[in-house]
Design a protein around this motif. Structure first.
Motif, mmCIF file in Angstrom:
data_model
loop_
_atom_site.group_PDB
_atom_site.id
_atom_site.type_symbol
_atom_site.label_atom_id
_atom_site.label_comp_id
_atom_site.label_asym_id
_atom_site.label_seq_id
_atom_site.Cartn_x
_atom_site.Cartn_y
_atom_site.Cartn_z
ATOM 1 N N HIS A 81 0.922 -1.197 -0.018
ATOM 2 C CA HIS A 81 0.086 0.198 -0.008
ATOM 3 C C HIS A 81 0.673 1.218 0.001
ATOM 4 C CE1 HIS A 81 -3.028 -2.841 1.104
ATOM 5 N NE2 HIS A 81 -3.928 -1.994 0.938
ATOM 6 N N THR A 82 0.394 2.341 -0.281
ATOM 7 C CA THR A 82 0.954 3.769 -0.392
ATOM 8 C C THR A 82 0.105 4.616 0.698
ATOM 9 O OG1 THR A 82 -0.592 4.518 -2.282
ATOM 10 C CG2 THR A 82 1.859 3.227 -2.559
ATOM 11 N N TYR A 83 0.760 5.792 0.818
ATOM 12 C CA TYR A 83 0.121 6.762 1.766
ATOM 13 C C TYR A 83 0.361 8.097 1.080
ATOM 14 C CZ TYR A 83 1.534 2.873 5.036
ATOM 15 O OH TYR A 83 1.481 1.653 5.227
ATOM 16 N N SER A 84 -0.777 8.726 1.592
ATOM 17 C CA SER A 84 -0.853 10.300 0.967
ATOM 18 C C SER A 84 -1.219 11.155 2.539
ATOM 19 C CB SER A 84 -2.133 10.466 0.089
ATOM 20 O OG SER A 84 -1.725 9.769 -1.169
ATOM 21 N N VAL A 85 -0.687 12.305 2.221
ATOM 22 C CA VAL A 85 -0.700 13.081 3.710
ATOM 23 C C VAL A 85 -1.321 14.352 3.098
ATOM 24 C CG1 VAL A 85 0.709 14.393 5.238
ATOM 25 C CG2 VAL A 85 1.408 12.271 4.476
ATOM 26 N N VAL A 86 -2.288 14.826 3.876
ATOM 27 C CA VAL A 86 -3.073 16.076 3.859
ATOM 28 C C VAL A 86 -2.847 16.834 5.036
ATOM 29 C CG1 VAL A 86 -4.615 15.435 2.047
ATOM 30 C CG2 VAL A 86 -5.242 15.134 4.474
ATOM 31 N N TYR A 87 -2.739 18.103 5.108
ATOM 32 C CA TYR A 87 -2.832 18.848 6.450
ATOM 33 C C TYR A 87 -3.646 19.961 6.430
ATOM 34 C CZ TYR A 87 -0.155 22.687 3.892
ATOM 35 O OH TYR A 87 0.137 23.571 3.021
ATOM 36 N N SER A 88 -3.913 20.512 7.719
ATOM 37 C CA SER A 88 -4.796 21.462 8.066
ATOM 38 C C SER A 88 -4.323 22.670 8.947
ATOM 39 C CB SER A 88 -6.051 21.078 8.625
ATOM 40 O OG SER A 88 -6.889 22.058 8.934
ATOM 41 N N GLU A 89 -4.393 23.753 8.618
ATOM 42 C CA GLU A 89 -3.885 24.872 9.373
ATOM 43 C C GLU A 89 -5.100 25.490 10.340
ATOM 44 O OE1 GLU A 89 -3.086 29.779 8.546
ATOM 45 O OE2 GLU A 89 -2.300 28.338 7.074
ATOM 46 N N ASP A 90 -4.842 25.413 11.682
ATOM 47 C CA ASP A 90 -5.952 25.734 12.520
ATOM 48 C C ASP A 90 -7.304 25.233 12.388
ATOM 49 O OD1 ASP A 90 -3.883 27.033 13.931
ATOM 50 O OD2 ASP A 90 -4.275 29.111 12.936
ATOM 51 N N ASP A 91 -7.427 24.119 11.876
ATOM 52 C CA ASP A 91 -8.685 23.311 11.708
ATOM 53 C C ASP A 91 -9.353 23.972 10.439
ATOM 54 O OD1 ASP A 91 -8.488 21.695 13.727
ATOM 55 O OD2 ASP A 91 -9.203 23.157 15.199
ATOM 56 N N THR A 92 -8.693 24.500 9.298
ATOM 57 C CA THR A 92 -9.388 24.984 8.359
ATOM 58 C C THR A 92 -9.451 23.802 7.106
ATOM 59 O OG1 THR A 92 -7.190 25.724 7.295
ATOM 60 C CG2 THR A 92 -8.622 27.295 8.373
ATOM 61 N N ASP A 93 -9.702 23.900 5.808
ATOM 62 C CA ASP A 93 -9.706 22.943 4.991
ATOM 63 C C ASP A 93 -8.431 22.139 4.773
ATOM 64 O OD1 ASP A 93 -12.286 23.890 4.435
ATOM 65 O OD2 ASP A 93 -11.646 25.116 2.680
ATOM 66 N N TRP A 94 -8.506 20.654 4.426
ATOM 67 C CA TRP A 94 -7.556 20.218 3.977
ATOM 68 C C TRP A 94 -6.773 20.590 2.848
ATOM 69 C CZ3 TRP A 94 -5.702 17.452 8.165
ATOM 70 C CH2 TRP A 94 -6.674 16.908 9.227
ATOM 71 N N ARG A 95 -5.401 20.332 2.892
ATOM 72 C CA ARG A 95 -4.544 20.659 1.799
ATOM 73 C C ARG A 95 -3.695 19.538 1.268
ATOM 74 N NH1 ARG A 95 -2.308 26.443 3.668
ATOM 75 N NH2 ARG A 95 -4.127 27.254 4.624
#
Length: 289
Positions: free
Chosen positions: A53-67
């Motif tokens: 399997h592979t992995y993808s990372v998304v992140y959020s700043e101060d609980d805003t939308d995921w990037r």
């Protein structure tokens, strides 16, 4: 009775095989998710059992939308470098690590695939600061100037590599700890800049210094960077390294020289004995009968 026992064991083996096969087919979930950050180079790490399997990372700043992060989409590694993504740096970030099959099938329901949230992280307040390098310059018999080199970060802007001073600005201070050689009492001095003058030192005495970055605006566990190696001034203000590593090196060299000297002495003694034996044997054989 024997037949019943055989059927029982067969059933146990089949059940174990089914369970292990089911575990193998379950997509692995990222575990032990941690932020690793030094001098504002920030990497998200995790562990997972071996799979395709592979992995993808998304992140959020101060609980805003995921990037999304272009470099961290469908990666097989267990880490993701977010240094250039966490901007502004004085914000709280959260990441989500999603497990995905190596070959995406339209039958997959992405919502059902496992994912793991990271702890929240603020680079400005939590990134570790490495040990600084510094020099000590004598002004006169009772004053010295400590010159500190600001560590460089992994942040680049407008073609310039930022130092920790460029990032922390007025929040960065330096704590200088020093003591007179032979004394157990230490003194601390806090400098607002990378150059500090220490006065009221006793003339003719040797002093030892250590320096660490100090950010009082941070939470207490993250206020200090790593402490530098110790530097001492001797009489006449000749600098010398007195770190534990230096002492270990000196002891190692002395021990090596001692072992070599002993080995050479033993070999010389053996050679002399063999030569004497050969000489005596020659004399005895040449003596008249």
């Amino acid at each position: 009775m024997a037949a019943l026992k055989t059927l029982f064991y067969v059933g146990v083996c089949l059940s174990a095989g089914i369970i292990s096969t089911a575990d193998t087919n379950v997509p692995p979930k990222a575990e032990n998710v941690h932020w690793v950050s030094l001098d504002f180079k920030t990497i998200l790490t995790w562990t997972a059992r071996p799979s395709d399997h592979t992995y993808s990372v998304v992140y959020s700043e101060d609980d805003t939308d995921w990037r999304e992060i272009a470099e961290c989409i469908r990666v097989s590694d267990s880490e993701c470098d977010l240094t250039n993504s966490l901007e502004p740096i004085d914000r709280t970030y959260t990441a989500d690590i999603k497990t995905e099959p190596l070959h995406m099938d339209y039958d997959y329901d992405l919502e059902e695939l496992p994912h793991t949230f990271s702890p929240s992280f603020n680079p400005y307040r939590e990134s570790n600061i490495s040990a600084v390098s510094f020099s000590v310059e004598a002004v006169d018999e009772s004053r010295v100037i400590v010159n500190i080199t600001d560590p460089l970060t992994s942040i680049h802007k407008r073609g310039k590599q930022f130092s920790i001073r460029d990032v922390l600005r007025n929040d960065l201070k330096y704590k200088i700890s020093y003591y007179k050689s032979g004394s157990t009492g230490k003194k601390d001095f806090t400098s607002n800049s990378s150059e500090a003058e220490l006065s009221n030192l006793e003339s003719g005495q040797s002093y030892c210094f250590m320096v660490a970055a100090f950010i009082p605006s941070r939470p207490k566990p993250k206020q200090y960077g790593a402490w530098s190696e110790q530097r001492c001034t001797g009489r006449g203000d000749v600098l010398q390294e007195l770190s534990p590593g230096a002492w270990v090196g000196i002891v190692f060299i002395l021990l090596t020289v001692f072992i070599i000297a002993v080995t050479v002495t033993v070999l010389c003694c053996r050679c002399c004995r063999q030569r004497n034996k050969s000489f005596q044997t020659t004399q005895q054989s040449s003596a008249p009968i």
